[in-house]
Design a protein around this motif. Structure first.
Motif, PDB file in Angstrom:
ATOM      1  N   GLU A  92       0.824  -1.206   0.000  1.00 22.21           N
ATOM      2  CA  GLU A  92       0.000   0.000   0.000  1.00 22.21           C
ATOM      3  C   GLU A  92       0.861   1.260   0.000  1.00 22.21           C
ATOM      4  O   GLU A  92       0.586   2.217  -0.722  1.00 22.21           O
ATOM      5  CB  GLU A  92      -0.946   0.015   1.211  1.00 22.21           C
ATOM      6  CG  GLU A  92      -1.990  -1.090   1.205  1.00 22.21           C
ATOM      7  CD  GLU A  92      -1.445  -2.453   1.659  1.00 22.21           C
ATOM      8  OE1 GLU A  92      -0.363  -2.528   2.308  1.00 22.21           O
ATOM      9  OE2 GLU A  92      -2.092  -3.461   1.345  1.00 22.21           O
ATOM     10  N   LYS A  93       1.916   1.269   0.814  1.00 19.12           N
ATOM     11  CA  LYS A  93       2.804   2.434   0.863  1.00 19.12           C
ATOM     12  C   LYS A  93       3.531   2.626  -0.466  1.00 19.12           C
ATOM     13  O   LYS A  93       3.702   3.754  -0.925  1.00 19.12           O
ATOM     14  CB  LYS A  93       3.823   2.283   2.000  1.00 19.12           C
ATOM     15  CG  LYS A  93       3.226   2.448   3.381  1.00 19.12           C
ATOM     16  CD  LYS A  93       4.285   2.238   4.449  1.00 19.12           C
ATOM     17  CE  LYS A  93       3.681   2.311   5.843  1.00 19.12           C
ATOM     18  NZ  LYS A  93       4.680   2.014   6.892  1.00 19.12           N
ATOM     19  N   MET A  94       3.953   1.524  -1.089  1.00 20.11           N
ATOM     20  CA  MET A  94       4.656   1.615  -2.373  1.00 20.11           C
ATOM     21  C   MET A  94       3.709   2.134  -3.454  1.00 20.11           C
ATOM     22  O   MET A  94       4.090   2.974  -4.264  1.00 20.11           O
ATOM     23  CB  MET A  94       5.235   0.254  -2.758  1.00 20.11           C
ATOM     24  CG  MET A  94       6.175   0.314  -3.929  1.00 20.11           C
ATOM     25  SD  MET A  94       7.661   1.236  -3.519  1.00 20.11           S
ATOM     26  CE  MET A  94       8.639   0.914  -4.972  1.00 20.11           C
ATOM     27  N   GLN A  95       2.473   1.655  -3.454  1.00 15.20           N
ATOM     28  CA  GLN A  95       1.496   2.131  -4.431  1.00 15.20           C
ATOM     29  C   GLN A  95       1.205   3.613  -4.231  1.00 15.20           C
ATOM     30  O   GLN A  95       1.155   4.376  -5.198  1.00 15.20           O
ATOM     31  CB  GLN A  95       0.201   1.314  -4.335  1.00 15.20           C
ATOM     32  CG  GLN A  95       0.342  -0.090  -4.851  1.00 15.20           C
ATOM     33  CD  GLN A  95      -0.897  -0.920  -4.597  1.00 15.20           C
ATOM     34  OE1 GLN A  95      -1.760  -0.568  -3.799  1.00 15.20           O
ATOM     35  NE2 GLN A  95      -0.994  -2.041  -5.297  1.00 15.20           N
ATOM     36  N   MET A 121       0.609  -0.624 -11.039  1.00 12.47           N
ATOM     37  CA  MET A 121       0.302  -0.800  -9.617  1.00 12.47           C
ATOM     38  C   MET A 121       0.041  -2.266  -9.286  1.00 12.47           C
ATOM     39  O   MET A 121       0.262  -2.704  -8.155  1.00 12.47           O
ATOM     40  CB  MET A 121      -0.894   0.047  -9.195  1.00 12.47           C
ATOM     41  CG  MET A 121      -0.616   1.523  -9.165  1.00 12.47           C
ATOM     42  SD  MET A 121       0.761   1.933  -8.100  1.00 12.47           S
ATOM     43  CE  MET A 121       1.433   3.279  -9.028  1.00 12.47           C
ATOM     44  N   GLY A 122      -0.411  -3.023 -10.270  1.00 13.20           N
ATOM     45  CA  GLY A 122      -0.645  -4.449 -10.067  1.00 13.20           C
ATOM     46  C   GLY A 122       0.610  -5.201  -9.651  1.00 13.20           C
ATOM     47  O   GLY A 122       0.545  -6.209  -8.947  1.00 13.20           O
ATOM     48  N   VAL A 123       1.771  -4.707 -10.073  1.00 16.41           N
ATOM     49  CA  VAL A 123       3.030  -5.348  -9.707  1.00 16.41           C
ATOM     50  C   VAL A 123       3.273  -5.254  -8.208  1.00 16.41           C
ATOM     51  O   VAL A 123       3.912  -6.120  -7.615  1.00 16.41           O
ATOM     52  CB  VAL A 123       4.205  -4.704 -10.493  1.00 16.41           C
ATOM     53  CG1 VAL A 123       5.543  -5.248 -10.035  1.00 16.41           C
ATOM     54  CG2 VAL A 123       4.017  -4.931 -11.981  1.00 16.41           C
ATOM     55  N   PHE A 124       2.733  -4.215  -7.580  1.00 18.50           N
ATOM     56  CA  PHE A 124       2.948  -4.015  -6.151  1.00 18.50           C
ATOM     57  C   PHE A 124       1.843  -4.645  -5.298  1.00 18.50           C
ATOM     58  O   PHE A 124       1.778  -4.396  -4.094  1.00 18.50           O
ATOM     59  CB  PHE A 124       3.070  -2.522  -5.828  1.00 18.50           C
ATOM     60  CG  PHE A 124       4.213  -1.851  -6.536  1.00 18.50           C
ATOM     61  CD1 PHE A 124       5.495  -2.369  -6.471  1.00 18.50           C
ATOM     62  CD2 PHE A 124       4.009  -0.715  -7.292  1.00 18.50           C
ATOM     63  CE1 PHE A 124       6.557  -1.763  -7.128  1.00 18.50           C
ATOM     64  CE2 PHE A 124       5.051  -0.094  -7.947  1.00 18.50           C
ATOM     65  CZ  PHE A 124       6.332  -0.618  -7.859  1.00 18.50           C
ATOM     66  N   GLN A 125       0.980  -5.444  -5.895  1.00 21.00           N
ATOM     67  CA  GLN A 125      -0.071  -6.120  -5.128  1.00 21.00           C
ATOM     68  C   GLN A 125       0.518  -7.172  -4.199  1.00 21.00           C
ATOM     69  O   GLN A 125       0.019  -7.374  -3.096  1.00 21.00           O
ATOM     70  CB  GLN A 125      -1.091  -6.781  -6.071  1.00 21.00           C
ATOM     71  CG  GLN A 125      -1.936  -5.800  -6.843  1.00 21.00           C
ATOM     72  CD  GLN A 125      -2.875  -5.005  -5.953  1.00 21.00           C
ATOM     73  OE1 GLN A 125      -3.303  -5.439  -4.892  1.00 21.00           O
ATOM     74  NE2 GLN A 125      -3.186  -3.799  -6.379  1.00 21.00           N
ATOM     75  N   GLU A 126       1.561  -7.849  -4.670  1.00 20.16           N
ATOM     76  CA  GLU A 126       2.207  -8.867  -3.834  1.00 20.16           C
ATOM     77  C   GLU A 126       2.936  -8.202  -2.675  1.00 20.16           C
ATOM     78  O   GLU A 126       3.365  -7.058  -2.783  1.00 20.16           O
ATOM     79  CB  GLU A 126       3.240  -9.646  -4.651  1.00 20.16           C
ATOM     80  CG  GLU A 126       2.684 -10.482  -5.755  1.00 20.16           C
ATOM     81  CD  GLU A 126       3.802 -11.168  -6.546  1.00 20.16           C
ATOM     82  OE1 GLU A 126       4.956 -11.242  -6.058  1.00 20.16           O
ATOM     83  OE2 GLU A 126       3.510 -11.617  -7.651  1.00 20.16           O
ATOM     84  N   GLU A 127       3.111  -8.950  -1.615  1.00 17.02           N
ATOM     85  CA  GLU A 127       3.858  -8.454  -0.465  1.00 17.02           C
ATOM     86  C   GLU A 127       5.254  -8.012  -0.903  1.00 17.02           C
ATOM     87  O   GLU A 127       5.904  -8.659  -1.723  1.00 17.02           O
ATOM     88  CB  GLU A 127       3.977  -9.555   0.588  1.00 17.02           C
ATOM     89  CG  GLU A 127       4.752  -9.158   1.816  1.00 17.02           C
ATOM     90  CD  GLU A 127       4.926 -10.306   2.802  1.00 17.02           C
ATOM     91  OE1 GLU A 127       5.407 -10.031   3.908  1.00 17.02           O
ATOM     92  OE2 GLU A 127       4.585 -11.453   2.468  1.00 17.02           O
TER      93      GLU A 127
END
Length: 186
Positions: A92-95, A121-127
């Motif tokens: 969430e913070k990265m997005q 943003m989908g790339v940052f969905q994973e932990e």
């Protein structure tokens, strides 16, 4: 056996030569490949926030230009490497930070690349974990290949998207001024 020992000793002696720079304990390779070209490390620095090290960012180009706008506008293979050095970075913070970066890089005009931003943003969905590495590799006529820990996650956008993405770190309103200078090798 003597040849094995000699090869081992040579590899131990020569391996530091493969690293161009160390930033915040992270060894940054001096080259990487993209679209069949060798890209050279332009520079690398640390992204900090509230006195905490967040990630090491490195810029790879073929041209060696230290002019931020020339790098942003170059329609040639280039890459940005982000090596996470904090375990406190959440998806969430990265997005959120990345969305803010796109707004800053485009002067608030994200509408033309909104679909590409959403895909990115989908790339940052994973932990996201400490020591995760993201490679953002621009390949002309193909888009931005996004890798997480050396695994291709997606290919996104075109030159317009690439300009905005690289602008997050290199525009007149970058994520962090001293990181921009470090990535440009200044």
């Amino acid at each position: 056996m003597k040849q094995v020992i000699t090869a081992f000793v040579l590899s131990m002696v020569l391996s530091p030569l493969a690293m161009a720079k160390e930033v915040a304990g992270v060894n940054i390779d001096d080259t990487m490949s993209a679209a069949g070209k060798t890209l050279n490390l332009q520079g690398a620095g640390i992204r900090t926030k509230w006195f905490m090290d967040i990630y090491v960012g490195g810029l790879y180009t073929a041209s060696g230009s230290r002019d931020a706008m020339a790098v942003i506008n170059a329609d040639e293979p280039q890459a940005i490497k982000l090596h996470m050095v904090s375990g406190l970075v959440t998806s969430e913070k990265m997005q959120s930070a990345t969305n803010e970066g796109f707004v800053n890089a485009t002067g608030g005009n994200v509408a033309p690349i909104k679909a590409d931003i959403d895909a990115f943003m989908g790339v940052f969905q994973e932990e996201i974990k400490e020591n995760d590495v993201f490679d953002l590799v621009y390949v002309p006529s193909k888009g931005v290949e996004v890798y997480k820990n050396a695994k291709l996650k997606d290919t996104i956008g075109d030159m317009t998207f690439k300009k905005a993405l690289f602008g997050i770190w290199l525009s007149d309103n970058p994520a962090q001024d001293d990181l921009k200078k470090a990535m440009l090798g200044k």
